[in-house]
Design an enzyme around this catalytic site. Structure first.
Site, PDB file in Angstrom:
ATOM      1  N   ARG A   1      -0.421  -6.326 -34.588  1.00 38.11           N
ATOM      2  CA  ARG A   1      -0.016  -5.038 -33.996  1.00 38.11           C
ATOM      3  C   ARG A   1       0.396  -5.168 -32.531  1.00 38.11           C
ATOM      4  O   ARG A   1       1.110  -4.334 -32.000  1.00 38.11           O
ATOM      5  CB  ARG A   1      -1.165  -4.025 -34.077  1.00 38.11           C
ATOM      6  CG  ARG A   1      -1.626  -3.720 -35.481  1.00 38.11           C
ATOM      7  CD  ARG A   1      -2.934  -2.969 -35.461  1.00 38.11           C
ATOM      8  NE  ARG A   1      -3.976  -3.825 -34.860  1.00 38.11           N
ATOM      9  CZ  ARG A   1      -5.170  -3.399 -34.487  1.00 38.11           C
ATOM     10  NH1 ARG A   1      -5.498  -2.138 -34.635  1.00 38.11           N
ATOM     11  NH2 ARG A   1      -6.053  -4.239 -33.977  1.00 38.11           N
TER      12      ARG A   1
ATOM     13  N   GLN B   1      -8.621   8.718  -8.590  1.00 40.12           N
ATOM     14  CA  GLN B   1      -7.187   8.979  -8.740  1.00 40.12           C
ATOM     15  C   GLN B   1      -6.528   7.737  -9.313  1.00 40.12           C
ATOM     16  O   GLN B   1      -6.748   6.629  -8.824  1.00 40.12           O
ATOM     17  CB  GLN B   1      -6.578   9.322  -7.378  1.00 40.12           C
ATOM     18  CG  GLN B   1      -5.093   9.621  -7.423  1.00 40.12           C
ATOM     19  CD  GLN B   1      -4.564  10.062  -6.062  1.00 40.12           C
ATOM     20  OE1 GLN B   1      -5.172  10.872  -5.378  1.00 40.12           O
ATOM     21  NE2 GLN B   1      -3.432   9.523  -5.669  1.00 40.12           N
TER      22      GLN B   1
ATOM     23  N   ASN C   1      -2.787   6.016 -10.247  1.00 43.25           N
ATOM     24  CA  ASN C   1      -1.375   6.128  -9.906  1.00 43.25           C
ATOM     25  C   ASN C   1      -0.549   5.140 -10.723  1.00 43.25           C
ATOM     26  O   ASN C   1      -1.041   4.071 -11.091  1.00 43.25           O
ATOM     27  CB  ASN C   1      -1.164   5.844  -8.412  1.00 43.25           C
ATOM     28  CG  ASN C   1      -2.013   6.751  -7.545  1.00 43.25           C
ATOM     29  OD1 ASN C   1      -2.051   7.954  -7.735  1.00 43.25           O
ATOM     30  ND2 ASN C   1      -2.721   6.161  -6.598  1.00 43.25           N
TER      31      ASN C   1
ATOM     32  N   ARG D   1       7.438  -3.348  -2.117  1.00 44.76           N
ATOM     33  CA  ARG D   1       6.653  -2.185  -1.679  1.00 44.76           C
ATOM     34  C   ARG D   1       5.507  -2.683  -0.810  1.00 44.76           C
ATOM     35  O   ARG D   1       4.810  -3.611  -1.152  1.00 44.76           O
ATOM     36  CB  ARG D   1       6.072  -1.438  -2.880  1.00 44.76           C
ATOM     37  CG  ARG D   1       7.103  -0.716  -3.711  1.00 44.76           C
ATOM     38  CD  ARG D   1       6.404   0.107  -4.780  1.00 44.76           C
ATOM     39  NE  ARG D   1       7.345   0.751  -5.662  1.00 44.76           N
ATOM     40  CZ  ARG D   1       7.699   2.043  -5.569  1.00 44.76           C
ATOM     41  NH1 ARG D   1       7.179   2.798  -4.626  1.00 44.76           N
ATOM     42  NH2 ARG D   1       8.564   2.551  -6.417  1.00 44.76           N
TER      43      ARG D   1
ATOM     44  N   HIS E   1       0.746  -2.107   2.423  1.00 43.08           N
ATOM     45  CA  HIS E   1      -0.002  -0.886   2.691  1.00 43.08           C
ATOM     46  C   HIS E   1      -1.499  -1.151   2.733  1.00 43.08           C
ATOM     47  O   HIS E   1      -1.999  -1.993   1.997  1.00 43.08           O
ATOM     48  CB  HIS E   1       0.298   0.157   1.624  1.00 43.08           C
ATOM     49  CG  HIS E   1       1.740   0.550   1.585  1.00 43.08           C
ATOM     50  ND1 HIS E   1       2.286   1.239   0.535  1.00 43.08           N
ATOM     51  CD2 HIS E   1       2.762   0.365   2.464  1.00 43.08           C
ATOM     52  CE1 HIS E   1       3.577   1.461   0.755  1.00 43.08           C
ATOM     53  NE2 HIS E   1       3.884   0.915   1.920  1.00 43.08           N
TER      54      HIS E   1
ATOM     55  N   LYS F   1      -9.503  -0.266  -4.420  1.00 45.29           N
ATOM     56  CA  LYS F   1      -8.641  -0.023  -5.570  1.00 45.29           C
ATOM     57  C   LYS F   1      -8.609  -1.191  -6.527  1.00 45.29           C
ATOM     58  O   LYS F   1      -8.845  -2.342  -6.159  1.00 45.29           O
ATOM     59  CB  LYS F   1      -7.238   0.351  -5.138  1.00 45.29           C
ATOM     60  CG  LYS F   1      -6.440  -0.706  -4.436  1.00 45.29           C
ATOM     61  CD  LYS F   1      -5.058  -0.135  -4.112  1.00 45.29           C
ATOM     62  CE  LYS F   1      -4.415  -0.811  -2.948  1.00 45.29           C
ATOM     63  NZ  LYS F   1      -3.115  -0.240  -2.636  1.00 45.29           N
TER      64      LYS F   1
ATOM     65  N   TYR G   1      -2.611   1.698 -10.586  1.00 44.38           N
ATOM     66  CA  TYR G   1      -3.748   1.445  -9.722  1.00 44.38           C
ATOM     67  C   TYR G   1      -4.699   2.631  -9.682  1.00 44.38           C
ATOM     68  O   TYR G   1      -4.302   3.778  -9.698  1.00 44.38           O
ATOM     69  CB  TYR G   1      -3.356   0.973  -8.329  1.00 44.38           C
ATOM     70  CG  TYR G   1      -2.419   1.841  -7.532  1.00 44.38           C
ATOM     71  CD1 TYR G   1      -2.885   2.558  -6.426  1.00 44.38           C
ATOM     72  CD2 TYR G   1      -1.064   1.907  -7.823  1.00 44.38           C
ATOM     73  CE1 TYR G   1      -2.021   3.323  -5.665  1.00 44.38           C
ATOM     74  CE2 TYR G   1      -0.199   2.666  -7.068  1.00 44.38           C
ATOM     75  CZ  TYR G   1      -0.691   3.382  -5.987  1.00 44.38           C
ATOM     76  OH  TYR G   1       0.168   4.146  -5.238  1.00 44.38           O
TER      77      TYR G   1
ATOM     78  N   ASP H   1       8.835   1.556   4.846  1.00 45.67           N
ATOM     79  CA  ASP H   1       8.401   0.163   4.911  1.00 45.67           C
ATOM     80  C   ASP H   1       9.271  -0.694   5.817  1.00 45.67           C
ATOM     81  O   ASP H   1       8.807  -1.704   6.340  1.00 45.67           O
ATOM     82  CB  ASP H   1       8.326  -0.438   3.506  1.00 45.67           C
ATOM     83  CG  ASP H   1       7.114   0.056   2.735  1.00 45.67           C
ATOM     84  OD1 ASP H   1       6.182   0.582   3.358  1.00 45.67           O
ATOM     85  OD2 ASP H   1       7.114  -0.083   1.498  1.00 45.67           O
TER      86      ASP H   1
END
Length: 187
Positions: free
Chosen positions: A29, A53, A55, A65, A68, A74, A135, A171
């Site tokens: 599968r 949260q 994301n 990206r 940060h 996280k 994340y 950025d």
């Protein structure tokens, strides 16, 4: 908790940065994977993690990206595509301040990462397919915590695997590490 379950979490040269390598169970599968177990993560990290949260970021080929450094712990997991992950220790009190770790993640070695507060992270999409990246964080984003570092900071000397990346306006204007922590660069 037995020692066998802890083997799915690896430490790195940056204290607190953990690689999450739980097994993949494949059949006709597809596959199934548990990304992390909270009890294992807390035992190895020493940090109580309460995700509040989740994301989802979708990035096109050639995108960078970050770098940060929001004030939250996280767990990141690149779900699809091929990605170059960069982690930088920006904790001024850390013995590894300014240290950079890089990881290439693809379908052959898909894994997650636990990134504690004080570490900055970035991703670079390599290959010709987009990357989906999930994340889970332990604080709500409200827009007030936007600390970041220049992706091309010469003090970090990151060997990015692409030329002429696609960078957001934000950025492309991030300060250098020495601008944020000038006291760490005095002779």
């Amino acid at each position: 908790m037995d020692k066998k379950s802890i083997k799915f979490i690896e430490t790195t040269s940056i204290p607190g940065l953990l690689l999450l390598n739980r097994p993949v169970f494949s059949d006709e599968r597809g596959f199934f994977r548990e990304l992390f177990h909270k009890d294992e993560l807390e035992k190895v990290s020493g940090i109580k993690f309460e995700g509040v949260q989740m994301n989802h970021s979708h990035s096109k080929p050639g995108v960078i990206r970050g770098i940060h450094a929001e004030q939250w712990n996280k767990i990141i997991y690149p779900v699809s595509g091929e990605v170059f992950i960069v982690i930088v220790d920006i904790r001024p009190e850390s013995l590894t301040f300014g240290k950079v770790e890089t990881f290439s993640v693809s379908s052959e070695n898909r894994r997650g990462f636990f990134i504690p507060k004080g570490l900055a992270n970035s991703l670079c999409v390599i290959g010709d397919k987009p990357v989906d990246y999930i994340y889970l964080v332990d604080a709500y984003w409200d827009g007030s915590d936007t600390r970041a570092i220049a992706w091309d900071d010469p003090d970090l000397n990151i060997a990015w695997p692409i030329k002429n990346p696609i960078i957001s306006e934000r950025d492309s204007n991030n300060p250098k590490l020495r601008d944020l922590f000038s006291e760490k660069f005095r002779q």
